[in-house]
Write a protein that holds these residues in place. Sequence first.
Motif, PDB file in Angstrom:
ATOM      1  N   GLY A  45      17.634  54.849  23.305  1.00 42.67           N
ATOM      2  CA  GLY A  45      16.817  55.289  22.004  1.00 42.67           C
ATOM      3  C   GLY A  45      15.555  54.867  22.335  1.00 42.67           C
ATOM      4  O   GLY A  45      14.645  55.089  21.267  1.00 42.67           O
ATOM      5  N   THR A  46      14.994  54.422  23.476  1.00 39.58           N
ATOM      6  CA  THR A  46      13.498  53.959  23.836  1.00 39.58           C
ATOM      7  C   THR A  46      13.069  54.902  25.076  1.00 39.58           C
ATOM      8  O   THR A  46      12.111  55.527  24.764  1.00 39.58           O
ATOM      9  CB  THR A  46      13.333  52.370  24.114  1.00 39.58           C
ATOM     10  OG1 THR A  46      13.942  51.895  22.787  1.00 39.58           O
ATOM     11  CG2 THR A  46      11.943  52.197  24.176  1.00 39.58           C
ATOM     12  N   LEU A  47      13.585  54.711  26.212  1.00 37.17           N
ATOM     13  CA  LEU A  47      13.125  55.607  27.311  1.00 37.17           C
ATOM     14  C   LEU A  47      14.049  56.766  27.350  1.00 37.17           C
ATOM     15  O   LEU A  47      13.589  57.874  27.702  1.00 37.17           O
ATOM     16  CB  LEU A  47      13.609  54.672  28.470  1.00 37.17           C
ATOM     17  CG  LEU A  47      12.728  53.105  28.581  1.00 37.17           C
ATOM     18  CD1 LEU A  47      13.081  52.616  30.029  1.00 37.17           C
ATOM     19  CD2 LEU A  47      11.092  53.747  28.612  1.00 37.17           C
ATOM     20  N   VAL A  48      15.185  56.820  26.683  1.00 28.71           N
ATOM     21  CA  VAL A  48      16.106  57.918  26.952  1.00 28.71           C
ATOM     22  C   VAL A  48      16.562  58.205  25.710  1.00 28.71           C
ATOM     23  O   VAL A  48      16.786  57.362  24.841  1.00 28.71           O
ATOM     24  CB  VAL A  48      17.400  57.902  27.959  1.00 28.71           C
ATOM     25  CG1 VAL A  48      16.743  57.850  29.409  1.00 28.71           C
ATOM     26  CG2 VAL A  48      18.131  56.741  27.738  1.00 28.71           C
ATOM     27  N   GLY A 206      11.268  48.154  21.879  1.00 28.62           N
ATOM     28  CA  GLY A 206      12.662  48.946  21.539  1.00 28.62           C
ATOM     29  C   GLY A 206      12.804  49.709  20.224  1.00 28.62           C
ATOM     30  O   GLY A 206      11.943  49.385  19.316  1.00 28.62           O
ATOM     31  N   ASP A 207      13.912  50.278  20.126  1.00 29.44           N
ATOM     32  CA  ASP A 207      14.110  50.878  19.033  1.00 29.44           C
ATOM     33  C   ASP A 207      14.687  50.163  17.778  1.00 29.44           C
ATOM     34  O   ASP A 207      15.065  50.624  16.750  1.00 29.44           O
ATOM     35  CB  ASP A 207      15.004  52.236  19.125  1.00 29.44           C
ATOM     36  CG  ASP A 207      16.340  51.917  19.417  1.00 29.44           C
ATOM     37  OD1 ASP A 207      16.588  51.284  20.421  1.00 29.44           O
ATOM     38  OD2 ASP A 207      17.215  52.362  19.141  1.00 29.44           O
ATOM     39  N   GLY A 208      15.066  48.930  18.173  1.00 30.94           N
ATOM     40  CA  GLY A 208      15.550  47.898  17.148  1.00 30.94           C
ATOM     41  C   GLY A 208      17.202  47.729  17.258  1.00 30.94           C
ATOM     42  O   GLY A 208      17.676  46.822  16.381  1.00 30.94           O
ATOM     43  N   ALA A 227      10.123  54.446  17.459  1.00 32.69           N
ATOM     44  CA  ALA A 227      10.961  55.326  16.482  1.00 32.69           C
ATOM     45  C   ALA A 227      12.182  55.789  17.594  1.00 32.69           C
ATOM     46  O   ALA A 227      11.872  55.840  18.835  1.00 32.69           O
ATOM     47  CB  ALA A 227      10.319  56.539  16.284  1.00 32.69           C
ATOM     48  N   ARG A 228      13.211  55.814  17.204  1.00 28.17           N
ATOM     49  CA  ARG A 228      14.376  56.020  18.163  1.00 28.17           C
ATOM     50  C   ARG A 228      14.366  57.526  18.927  1.00 28.17           C
ATOM     51  O   ARG A 228      14.094  58.445  18.518  1.00 28.17           O
ATOM     52  CB  ARG A 228      15.802  56.082  17.280  1.00 28.17           C
ATOM     53  CG  ARG A 228      16.891  56.149  18.264  1.00 28.17           C
ATOM     54  CD  ARG A 228      18.119  55.620  17.610  1.00 28.17           C
ATOM     55  NE  ARG A 228      17.874  53.943  17.210  1.00 28.17           N
ATOM     56  CZ  ARG A 228      18.414  53.604  16.077  1.00 28.17           C
ATOM     57  NH1 ARG A 228      18.743  54.254  15.169  1.00 28.17           N
ATOM     58  NH2 ARG A 228      17.946  52.292  15.878  1.00 28.17           N
ATOM     59  N   GLY A 234      20.588  59.208  16.117  1.00 26.37           N
ATOM     60  CA  GLY A 234      21.180  58.527  17.187  1.00 26.37           C
ATOM     61  C   GLY A 234      22.024  57.447  16.934  1.00 26.37           C
ATOM     62  O   GLY A 234      21.493  56.811  16.241  1.00 26.37           O
ATOM     63  N   LEU A 235      23.037  57.294  17.780  1.00 27.58           N
ATOM     64  CA  LEU A 235      23.792  56.099  17.657  1.00 27.58           C
ATOM     65  C   LEU A 235      23.048  54.861  17.974  1.00 27.58           C
ATOM     66  O   LEU A 235      22.703  54.789  19.073  1.00 27.58           O
ATOM     67  CB  LEU A 235      25.176  56.489  18.426  1.00 27.58           C
ATOM     68  CG  LEU A 235      26.112  57.707  17.780  1.00 27.58           C
ATOM     69  CD1 LEU A 235      27.230  57.976  18.710  1.00 27.58           C
ATOM     70  CD2 LEU A 235      26.164  57.581  16.315  1.00 27.58           C
ATOM     71  N   ALA A 236      23.461  53.866  17.122  1.00 32.10           N
ATOM     72  CA  ALA A 236      23.040  52.553  17.315  1.00 32.10           C
ATOM     73  C   ALA A 236      23.935  51.660  16.509  1.00 32.10           C
ATOM     74  O   ALA A 236      24.522  52.145  15.577  1.00 32.10           O
ATOM     75  CB  ALA A 236      21.602  52.249  17.299  1.00 32.10           C
ATOM     76  N   PHE A 237      23.762  50.267  16.733  1.00 32.98           N
ATOM     77  CA  PHE A 237      24.321  49.353  15.746  1.00 32.98           C
ATOM     78  C   PHE A 237      23.521  47.972  15.837  1.00 32.98           C
ATOM     79  O   PHE A 237      22.787  47.737  16.589  1.00 32.98           O
ATOM     80  CB  PHE A 237      25.812  49.199  16.112  1.00 32.98           C
ATOM     81  CG  PHE A 237      26.101  48.108  17.301  1.00 32.98           C
ATOM     82  CD1 PHE A 237      26.251  46.972  17.073  1.00 32.98           C
ATOM     83  CD2 PHE A 237      26.076  48.748  18.531  1.00 32.98           C
ATOM     84  CE1 PHE A 237      26.630  46.079  18.319  1.00 32.98           C
ATOM     85  CE2 PHE A 237      26.148  48.034  19.715  1.00 32.98           C
ATOM     86  CZ  PHE A 237      26.641  46.666  19.374  1.00 32.98           C
TER      87      PHE A 237
END
Length: 264
Positions: A45-48, A206-208, A227-228, A234-237
């Motif tokens: 979510g940050t580099l990829v 980071g995207d958080g 931004a992600r 995009g999936l995150a939690f």
Amino acid sequence: MRYPSTSPLAVNTHPIGEVPLGTSLRRSSAAPVPRPTAVILDLFGTLVAAPSAVERSAAAAEFAAVMRVSAEVVESALSGSWRARHDGQLRSTTEVAIHLAARCNASTACTDELEALLARLAHHRLRTDETLLHALDELRDRGVRLGLLSDASPDIAEVWRRSELAPHFDAVVFSCRAGAVKPDRQLFVAALGELRVAPIQTLYCGDGGGDELGGAERAGIRALRVARRGGMTGLAFGEIAWHGTAIPDVEALPSLLDRWGIDE
């Protein structure tokens, strides 16, 4: 890849764009914040790009075909095994393959094929944009040391050295090797130790996901949200509302550091 077992939380941030340094990036005028000499970056979510729901389903279908089970069974196994795959309980891609096969009640005969699939998908997940690689080069040209800190499973850690990202980093900390997941303080301390820098000299980006920004600040590191990558779908939690500085992408970091202190 990250298969969350809980729904993402809403994130409240400043608008993404050219913004002044937020509260987490500056002190009072009597104590100006030094320009960072090191930057620690998140990976997914940050580099990829963070995986989309479509990519998640496609991967689950591939796992299902190898193990001869339904995609629903695979989805459940991936979600239920997230922590074990990321916090050091499983130490290799082989162990991950065996663990997933067992959770899906699949034949052990598929383990080798499953291991190969994990490695192939991991390699694909680490592909990134040339513009980002150029930004990393710019940062290093400015004398900035770069660290990677990521919640990652052994399959990601094992293919990392063969990725196009690897040569750009001075230090790498993967959760599966460190034995903890974000926002555990020991991960940030480990990254600082690998880079041989103090928290005040460092910026975390980071995207958080996984409360990483708050985790960085609790470790004394200034934090910056990007931004992600791949979009907010995009999936995150484990995201927590963020009210600090935000920029559109990692590519904006070199110019931000160039103007460090000017906007204060």
